[in-house]
Design a protein around this motif. Structure first.
Motif, PDB file in Angstrom:
ATOM      1  N   TYR A  27      -9.930  -9.006  24.631  1.00 11.61           N
ATOM      2  CA  TYR A  27     -11.205  -8.015  23.084  1.00 11.61           C
ATOM      3  C   TYR A  27     -12.252  -7.603  24.531  1.00 11.61           C
ATOM      4  CZ  TYR A  27      -8.200  -9.210  19.588  1.00 11.61           C
ATOM      5  OH  TYR A  27      -6.957  -9.225  18.773  1.00 11.61           O
ATOM      6  N   ARG A  28     -12.765  -6.369  24.586  1.00 12.98           N
ATOM      7  CA  ARG A  28     -13.536  -6.074  25.544  1.00 12.98           C
ATOM      8  C   ARG A  28     -14.167  -4.549  24.877  1.00 12.98           C
ATOM      9  NH1 ARG A  28     -15.617  -6.615  30.742  1.00 12.98           N
ATOM     10  NH2 ARG A  28     -13.680  -8.392  31.245  1.00 12.98           N
ATOM     11  N   LEU A  29     -15.766  -4.850  24.559  1.00 12.27           N
ATOM     12  CA  LEU A  29     -16.085  -3.690  23.897  1.00 12.27           C
ATOM     13  C   LEU A  29     -16.721  -2.359  24.924  1.00 12.27           C
ATOM     14  CD1 LEU A  29     -17.647  -4.743  20.745  1.00 12.27           C
ATOM     15  CD2 LEU A  29     -15.929  -4.270  20.621  1.00 12.27           C
ATOM     16  N   THR A  30     -16.924  -1.831  25.121  1.00  6.86           N
ATOM     17  CA  THR A  30     -17.586  -1.077  25.937  1.00  6.86           C
ATOM     18  C   THR A  30     -18.536   0.293  24.715  1.00  6.86           C
ATOM     19  OG1 THR A  30     -16.507   1.086  25.612  1.00  6.86           O
ATOM     20  CG2 THR A  30     -15.970  -0.282  27.111  1.00  6.86           C
ATOM     21  N   ASP A  31     -19.312   1.539  25.245  1.00  9.89           N
ATOM     22  CA  ASP A  31     -20.270   1.738  24.680  1.00  9.89           C
ATOM     23  C   ASP A  31     -19.032   3.134  23.763  1.00  9.89           C
ATOM     24  OD1 ASP A  31     -22.894   0.798  25.493  1.00  9.89           O
ATOM     25  OD2 ASP A  31     -22.873   2.512  26.679  1.00  9.89           O
ATOM     26  N   ALA A  32     -18.251   3.047  23.866  1.00  8.07           N
ATOM     27  CA  ALA A  32     -17.252   4.220  23.611  1.00  8.07           C
ATOM     28  C   ALA A  32     -16.336   3.040  22.072  1.00  8.07           C
ATOM     29  CB  ALA A  32     -17.073   5.378  23.475  1.00  8.07           C
ATOM     30  N   GLY A  33     -16.253   2.082  22.548  1.00  8.64           N
ATOM     31  CA  GLY A  33     -14.586   1.461  21.783  1.00  8.64           C
ATOM     32  C   GLY A  33     -14.992   0.722  22.354  1.00  8.64           C
ATOM     33  N   ASP A  69     -20.001  -9.513  25.534  1.00  8.48           N
ATOM     34  CA  ASP A  69     -18.747  -7.912  24.885  1.00  8.48           C
ATOM     35  C   ASP A  69     -17.908  -8.218  25.196  1.00  8.48           C
ATOM     36  OD1 ASP A  69     -19.068  -7.990  27.334  1.00  8.48           O
ATOM     37  OD2 ASP A  69     -20.040  -6.187  27.641  1.00  8.48           O
ATOM     38  N   HIS A  70     -17.336  -9.372  25.602  1.00  7.60           N
ATOM     39  CA  HIS A  70     -15.877  -9.616  25.750  1.00  7.60           C
ATOM     40  C   HIS A  70     -15.346 -11.135  25.090  1.00  7.60           C
ATOM     41  CE1 HIS A  70     -17.805 -11.299  29.382  1.00  7.60           C
ATOM     42  NE2 HIS A  70     -16.117 -11.236  29.595  1.00  7.60           N
ATOM     43  N   MET A  86     -10.857 -25.795  15.959  1.00  5.47           N
ATOM     44  CA  MET A  86     -10.564 -24.435  15.092  1.00  5.47           C
ATOM     45  C   MET A  86     -12.063 -23.652  15.611  1.00  5.47           C
ATOM     46  SD  MET A  86      -9.940 -23.180  11.433  1.00  5.47           S
ATOM     47  CE  MET A  86      -8.438 -23.757  11.685  1.00  5.47           C
ATOM     48  N   THR A  87     -11.738 -22.220  16.309  1.00  2.00           N
ATOM     49  CA  THR A  87     -13.272 -21.999  16.860  1.00  2.00           C
ATOM     50  C   THR A  87     -13.260 -20.644  15.626  1.00  2.00           C
ATOM     51  OG1 THR A  87     -12.304 -21.875  18.917  1.00  2.00           O
ATOM     52  CG2 THR A  87     -13.639 -20.227  18.853  1.00  2.00           C
ATOM     53  N   SER A  88     -14.492 -20.536  15.270  1.00  2.00           N
ATOM     54  CA  SER A  88     -15.135 -19.942  13.795  1.00  2.00           C
ATOM     55  C   SER A  88     -15.021 -18.359  14.310  1.00  2.00           C
ATOM     56  CB  SER A  88     -16.554 -19.898  13.888  1.00  2.00           C
ATOM     57  OG  SER A  88     -16.917 -19.886  14.674  1.00  2.00           O
ATOM     58  N   THR A  89     -15.372 -17.623  13.881  1.00  2.00           N
ATOM     59  CA  THR A  89     -15.317 -15.945  14.055  1.00  2.00           C
ATOM     60  C   THR A  89     -16.186 -15.467  15.526  1.00  2.00           C
ATOM     61  OG1 THR A  89     -14.904 -15.157  11.777  1.00  2.00           O
ATOM     62  CG2 THR A  89     -15.804 -13.881  13.167  1.00  2.00           C
ATOM     63  N   ILE A  90     -15.775 -14.729  16.568  1.00  2.00           N
ATOM     64  CA  ILE A  90     -16.557 -14.370  17.697  1.00  2.00           C
ATOM     65  C   ILE A  90     -17.298 -13.184  17.399  1.00  2.00           C
ATOM     66  CG2 ILE A  90     -16.520 -14.158  19.760  1.00  2.00           C
ATOM     67  CD1 ILE A  90     -14.921 -15.855  19.858  1.00  2.00           C
ATOM     68  N   THR A  91     -18.921 -13.144  17.634  1.00  2.00           N
ATOM     69  CA  THR A  91     -18.803 -11.566  17.142  1.00  2.00           C
ATOM     70  C   THR A  91     -18.788 -10.639  18.398  1.00  2.00           C
ATOM     71  OG1 THR A  91     -20.131 -11.518  15.232  1.00  2.00           O
ATOM     72  CG2 THR A  91     -20.763 -10.394  15.956  1.00  2.00           C
ATOM     73  N   LEU A  92     -18.520 -10.085  18.615  1.00  2.00           N
ATOM     74  CA  LEU A  92     -19.290  -8.809  19.814  1.00  2.00           C
ATOM     75  C   LEU A  92     -19.713  -8.208  19.764  1.00  2.00           C
ATOM     76  CD1 LEU A  92     -14.728  -8.924  21.786  1.00  2.00           C
ATOM     77  CD2 LEU A  92     -17.436 -11.032  21.463  1.00  2.00           C
ATOM     78  N   SER A  93     -20.588  -7.126  20.467  1.00  2.00           N
ATOM     79  CA  SER A  93     -21.374  -6.072  20.595  1.00  2.00           C
ATOM     80  C   SER A  93     -21.759  -5.575  22.196  1.00  2.00           C
ATOM     81  CB  SER A  93     -22.772  -6.506  19.931  1.00  2.00           C
ATOM     82  OG  SER A  93     -23.213  -7.411  20.637  1.00  2.00           O
ATOM     83  N   ALA A  94     -21.325  -4.097  21.829  1.00  2.00           N
ATOM     84  CA  ALA A  94     -21.877  -3.699  23.435  1.00  2.00           C
ATOM     85  C   ALA A  94     -22.401  -2.148  23.149  1.00  2.00           C
ATOM     86  CB  ALA A  94     -20.524  -2.628  24.216  1.00  2.00           C
ATOM     87  N   GLY A  95     -23.955  -1.629  23.313  1.00  2.00           N
ATOM     88  CA  GLY A  95     -24.102  -0.495  22.589  1.00  2.00           C
ATOM     89  C   GLY A  95     -23.892  -0.279  20.999  1.00  2.00           C
ATOM     90  N   PRO A  96     -23.839   0.675  20.713  1.00  2.00           N
ATOM     91  CA  PRO A  96     -23.883   0.852  19.424  1.00  2.00           C
ATOM     92  C   PRO A  96     -22.447   0.493  18.526  1.00  2.00           C
ATOM     93  CG  PRO A  96     -22.784   2.791  20.128  1.00  2.00           C
ATOM     94  CD  PRO A  96     -22.985   2.243  21.500  1.00  2.00           C
TER      95      PRO A  96
END
Length: 289
Positions: free
Chosen positions: A127-133, A101-102, A1-11
């Motif tokens: 799931y892919r993050l950008t600077d806008a969302g 970020d993805h 089982m994979t634990s929670t994944i944290t993604l980030s891109a800019g804000p």
């Protein structure tokens, strides 16, 4: 089982839980929640967003006819009489690709018991993050030897408070009855969200076919304009504003609720073996001027 994944891109920051239906646990901009935060120890239906596939919303009594054969699905939630939202939200997803970020998740299904969805499929969700969302890509491939009905959607929950407003345009409104199934069509749609509508304590529950593919939310995330943008594939928008609750749902889906039994509603796709449905939904949050 994979634990929670944290993604980030800019804000923008997001948390994903592959083991909990591939659900999104949080989405924030500079720490401000864009979607409903997930409480500690929550079930998947209490998360910020989860996938619906290989069908969205309800199938009346779990019974439907396809290719001259009747199928009977078992109930998948104890509190609702009709099978709900497919099975993707109730399964653990595998991590296929992971970056800062993805993340791309994968789910395969083949029926092994009576009452399960009878058609084999493989689903992918990115799931892919950008600077806008956030961009959420969905793909569903028919792995069955014959034709199969297919549908999908997303179930994001937004914070709801005093001054929250929702705006979008649509061609009609299929109002749900007490059982959550489409009851009657209203044309032009009433309630009408074209010029924005305050989400007071009243209930809206139903499908808006022919929406324009974009919805705006203000007042749910302080200082931010939140937009939901979906590819044309997601031609129906389901809106759920439960009375007395501090959240609401705006769900882009590929077909109407109970479409397998109500041919007057936007239909599910019919996929040949090896063919796919694919599309992207974007949840954007930008500072108000």
């Amino acid at each position: 089982m994979t634990s929670t994944i944290t993604l980030s891109a800019g804000p923008i920051r997001a948390e994903v839980a592959p083991a909990i239906g591939g659900a999104l646990l949080s989405l924030t901009r500079d720490g401000v929640p864009i979607l409903r935060p997930t409480p500690e120890g929550a079930t998947v239906r209490q998360t910020a967003c989860y996938p619906m596939l290989p069908y969205a919303n309800r199938i009346a009594d779990g019974r439907f006819l396809f290719a001259m054969r009747w199928h009977q699905l078992r109930r998948n939630t104890p509190d609702i009489a009709h099978p709900l939202h497919g099975l993707g939200w109730q399964r653990e997803w595998d991590v296929e690709v992971l970056g800062g970020d993805h993340v791309t998740l994968r789910l395969s299904h083949k029926a092994v018991d009576e009452g399960e969805w009878p058609y084999a499929f493989t689903a992918r969700m990115e799931y892919r993050l950008t600077d806008a969302g956030l961009e959420i890509g969905l793909q569903l491939t028919n792995d069955s030897p014959g034709m199969a009905p297919a549908g999908m959607g997303l179930h994001p929950f937004f914070p709801r408070g005093a001054g929250t407003m929702l705006r979008f345009s649509a061609l009609s409104y299929w109002r749900s009855g007490a059982d959550g199934l489409p009851e009657r069509v209203v044309m032009p749609p009433d309630p009408d969200f074209r010029h924005g509508r305050m989400l007071d304590d009243g209930l809206v529950d139903g499908d808006f076919p022919g929406w324009a593919g974009i919805a705006h939310v203000t007042g749910s995330a302080p200082g931010l304009l939140v937009s939901l943008r979906a590819d044309r594939l997601f031609g129906t928008l389901r809106v759920y504003t439960p009375a007395g609750r501090d959240f609401f749902a705006v769900e882009p889906v590929t077909h109407g609720a109970n479409a397998l039994n109500q041919p007057e509603l936007p239909a599910m796709a019919i996929l040949a073996p090896g063919t796919s449905l694919s599309g992207t939904v974007r949840i954007l949050a930008e500072p108000l001027a």
